[in-house]
Scaffold this motif. Sequence first.
Motif, PDB file in Angstrom:
ATOM      1  N   SER A  35      43.127  24.451  58.860  1.00 52.16           N
ATOM      2  CA  SER A  35      43.762  25.755  58.707  1.00 52.16           C
ATOM      3  C   SER A  35      42.718  26.843  58.789  1.00 52.16           C
ATOM      4  O   SER A  35      41.528  26.618  58.614  1.00 52.16           O
ATOM      5  N   ASP A  85      45.038  36.907  67.790  1.00 53.46           N
ATOM      6  CA  ASP A  85      45.150  35.622  67.110  1.00 53.46           C
ATOM      7  C   ASP A  85      44.081  34.685  67.653  1.00 53.46           C
ATOM      8  O   ASP A  85      43.262  35.067  68.490  1.00 53.46           O
ATOM      9  N   VAL A  93      43.589  30.838  69.363  1.00 50.56           N
ATOM     10  CA  VAL A  93      44.353  29.772  70.007  1.00 50.56           C
ATOM     11  C   VAL A  93      43.417  28.699  70.551  1.00 50.56           C
ATOM     12  O   VAL A  93      42.209  28.887  70.671  1.00 50.56           O
ATOM     13  N   THR A 133      48.395  26.549  72.166  1.00 48.58           N
ATOM     14  CA  THR A 133      48.797  26.199  70.803  1.00 48.58           C
ATOM     15  C   THR A 133      47.858  26.868  69.801  1.00 48.58           C
ATOM     16  O   THR A 133      46.861  27.481  70.182  1.00 48.58           O
ATOM     17  N   ALA A 134      48.175  26.734  68.522  1.00 49.80           N
ATOM     18  CA  ALA A 134      47.349  27.340  67.478  1.00 49.80           C
ATOM     19  C   ALA A 134      45.964  26.697  67.443  1.00 49.80           C
ATOM     20  O   ALA A 134      45.775  25.573  67.905  1.00 49.80           O
ATOM     21  N   ASP A 143      38.463  26.566  70.465  1.00 51.10           N
ATOM     22  CA  ASP A 143      39.232  27.676  69.889  1.00 51.10           C
ATOM     23  C   ASP A 143      38.696  29.011  70.414  1.00 51.10           C
ATOM     24  O   ASP A 143      37.481  29.231  70.437  1.00 51.10           O
TER      25      ASP A 143
END
Length: 347
Positions: A17, A206, A208, A272-273, A280
């Motif tokens: 997370s 964000d 990703v 995706t996250a 990332d």
Amino acid sequence: MRKVLLLLMVLLTQALSAQVYYGESKLFGLKSEQCDPYTDLGCIRHYITAKAENTYFVISVPGKNEAVDISKNNNVRVEFNNDTYIKTQVHSAEVVKVSRPYARERLYSTIIEFPIDEKELCKKKRIRKIYIERDCGNIYVIEIGKFWALCLNRLFPEYIDKAKENAQKDKEQKELLADKYQMPEYIRQYIEENYPDHSYSLVELDTVHLPLRSVMLLDYYITEEYNELTVKIDEAEEAGENYTQMVQQGEELVKNFKKELAKYEHEYMKPTAARGDENDYQRVVIELVNYNGTENVTIFTRVGEVLPTDFDFHKEADGCRASIEELEKYIGQLREKGSEKTVMMAE
């Protein structure tokens, strides 16, 4: 072997997370110094959260044709040479397929992590065996030879320190990322330098997961498989042997390469996250406005870096596509050649 190990090293990192920071030591073999895909591989991972810091032992358990069945909360026992031991449990477990879809053999890796007392690990004693409970009720045993266990014992303090150092770096780097509704300063500078005649505003920010490394590796695999196939077919032709089966293998390669490229293109268009690994990227969508109207631009920056990436996914994908087409053309020519030979023999 080298390709499989490269993929395994990439996959060793698990999803985390955004509130958790972590760092890892270098990868090491548990049965020998040589890291082989058939060998249990390990690393030390350190987590930093808002409440605490914890150290974990991460092990990648190899499986040929099927994965080794180990799940979260299974018991783990680390036994030392002085007959002392640490009892703990699997904190997380994930099965990944290490081999590519077109590989000649299927390789899996069950990646597990369990909490470890770093003080116990660094005492003057060596790990003799690691017992891991399997879902089927059997025990998976990792036996470490005396010489290599001594080496690991000397290296564990260094591995732990490096994992902690990397965790702190991860924390500092991610804290550089701006608040969700605040534009990062380096993005502001980038926009003003590259779009000086526009006004701008932040639309989305964000983090990703992008398949940039994957598409680069795919191009490498296509070239390697193509070269290997041409060498085998040339050798078969010189020996007067039938290479029909090799042509069929080439057709299967083309099919799988196309499928994999399509998957990466889909992942890039709909990422995706973030997973907490080196793939990332911070994604910033900016609305630009000038006398011609408005347009949105998307800027990707690898997490921990301050310069937008110059990696062109579409260019890399086009390169993969061209290599696949070249392989497909070569296979087609071999098919036609084989058909002509068949006709001549019939006549």
